[in-house]
Design a protein around this motif. Structure first.
Motif, short mmCIF file in Angstrom:
data_model
loop_
_atom_site.label_atom_id
_atom_site.label_comp_id
_atom_site.label_asym_id
_atom_site.label_seq_id
_atom_site.Cartn_x
_atom_site.Cartn_y
_atom_site.Cartn_z
N ALA A 1 28.17 -23.89 8.28
CA ALA A 1 27.64 -22.63 7.29
C ALA A 1 28.47 -21.65 7.70
N ILE A 2 28.67 -21.35 8.98
CA ILE A 2 29.29 -20.07 9.53
C ILE A 2 30.87 -20.08 8.86
N ASP A 3 31.58 -21.32 9.01
CA ASP A 3 32.70 -21.49 8.43
C ASP A 3 32.93 -21.35 6.74
N ALA A 4 31.82 -21.63 6.28
CA ALA A 4 31.59 -21.50 4.68
C ALA A 4 31.83 -20.07 4.43
N VAL A 5 30.82 -19.44 4.98
CA VAL A 5 30.79 -17.86 4.74
C VAL A 5 32.10 -17.31 4.91
N LEU A 6 32.58 -17.33 6.25
CA LEU A 6 33.81 -16.61 6.78
C LEU A 6 35.03 -16.81 5.93
N GLY A 7 34.97 -18.30 5.32
CA GLY A 7 35.96 -18.71 4.52
C GLY A 7 35.99 -17.88 3.07
N LEU A 8 34.90 -17.37 2.81
CA LEU A 8 34.95 -16.56 1.55
C LEU A 8 35.96 -15.47 1.52
N ALA A 9 35.93 -14.93 2.76
CA ALA A 9 36.96 -13.82 2.92
C ALA A 9 38.23 -14.12 2.50
N LEU A 10 38.72 -15.48 2.91
CA LEU A 10 40.19 -15.74 2.81
C LEU A 10 40.34 -16.29 1.27
N ASN A 11 39.22 -17.04 0.72
CA ASN A 11 39.26 -17.65 -0.40
C ASN A 11 39.02 -16.83 -1.71
N HIS A 12 38.12 -15.66 -1.53
CA HIS A 12 38.15 -14.71 -2.47
C HIS A 12 37.91 -13.39 -2.04
N PRO A 13 39.12 -12.82 -1.54
CA PRO A 13 39.13 -11.44 -0.78
C PRO A 13 38.79 -10.34 -1.62
N ARG A 14 39.10 -10.50 -2.93
CA ARG A 14 38.94 -9.42 -3.61
C ARG A 14 37.31 -9.13 -3.92
N VAL A 15 36.66 -10.45 -4.31
CA VAL A 15 35.20 -10.65 -4.58
C VAL A 15 34.51 -9.81 -3.19
N MET A 16 34.67 -10.35 -2.08
CA MET A 16 34.10 -10.20 -1.06
C MET A 16 34.48 -8.78 -0.29
N ARG A 17 35.60 -8.18 -0.53
CA ARG A 17 36.05 -6.95 -0.17
C ARG A 17 35.13 -5.78 -1.15
#
Length: 201
Positions: free
Chosen positions: A84-100
């Motif tokens: 779960a932790i890796d999935a959420v942190l991975g969003l910052a790498l895979n969807h940087p514009r969305v997460m930012r």
């Protein structure tokens, strides 16, 4: 029909913000991309900010659920929490514009308060369940801590001009919960040395 339309709108929002950024995406663009009338977007969502929040929370809980589904049925609570932790942190790498965009909006006091929409509630329920299985004495309080830590981790990865590599951020989170580095999806073969030392201390 209502649920399907809402999902199409949220999916279109993520796809367009991924491509153009939040400022470069209008509600009209989202409606066109979703294949729906512009008025339906305003009917289902009270403004672009709340739509962005719901769309990001939906992305997060779908990615989290998909990551957990990859594990065997008898996976340990530690393995599930690590995933779960890796999935959420991975969003910052895979969807940087969305997460930012998401983080900027929820941290800006001038655009309104954080809203616990149904998408966020589903995400929270998954994380609280994982923490309860892991053994947290108070899963609700621990969820607030984990949510803040994950948000901070994503900010660290995404901070323009001063970003932090994912590995030490992940290592600190894994050390907090006593998780082996090899669980989940490690960004590098070994745990960073600083985190190893803090864990031994």
């Amino acid at each position: 029909m209502r649920r399907r339309s809402r999902r199409r709108i949220m999916r279109a929002t993520v796809e367009l913000v991924d491509q153009r950024g939040y400022a470069g995406t209008t509600l009209g663009d989202i409606a066109e991309h979703a294949g729906l009338a512009r008025g339906l977007v305003s009917y289902y969502f009270d403004g672009k900010r709340l739509l962005m929040q719901s769309a990001t929370h939906r992305l997060m809980h779908l990615e989290l659920a998909a990551a957990l589904a990859e594990l065997p049925a008898d996976a340990s609570p530690e393995a599930r929490l690590a995933q779960a932790i890796d999935a959420v942190l991975g969003l910052a790498l895979n969807h940087p514009r969305v997460m930012r965009s998401h983080l900027a909006l929820i941290l800006d006091p001038d655009v309104g308060a954080f809203v616990q929409d149904p998408e966020q509630q589903q995400l929270g329920a998954i994380l609280r369940g994982l923490l309860a299985d892991w053994g947290a004495p108070d899963p609700i309080a621990e969820h607030a801590v984990l949510r803040s830590a994950l948000m901070g981790g994503c900010i660290g990865v995404l901070l323009p001009g001063a970003s932090t590599p994912l590995a030490p951020i992940r290592a600190d989170l894994f050390a907090r919960y006593g998780l082996a580095w090899q669980l989940g999806v490690p960004p590098q073969p070994e745990r960073p040395e600083r985190a190893e030392q803090s864990t031994r201390a």
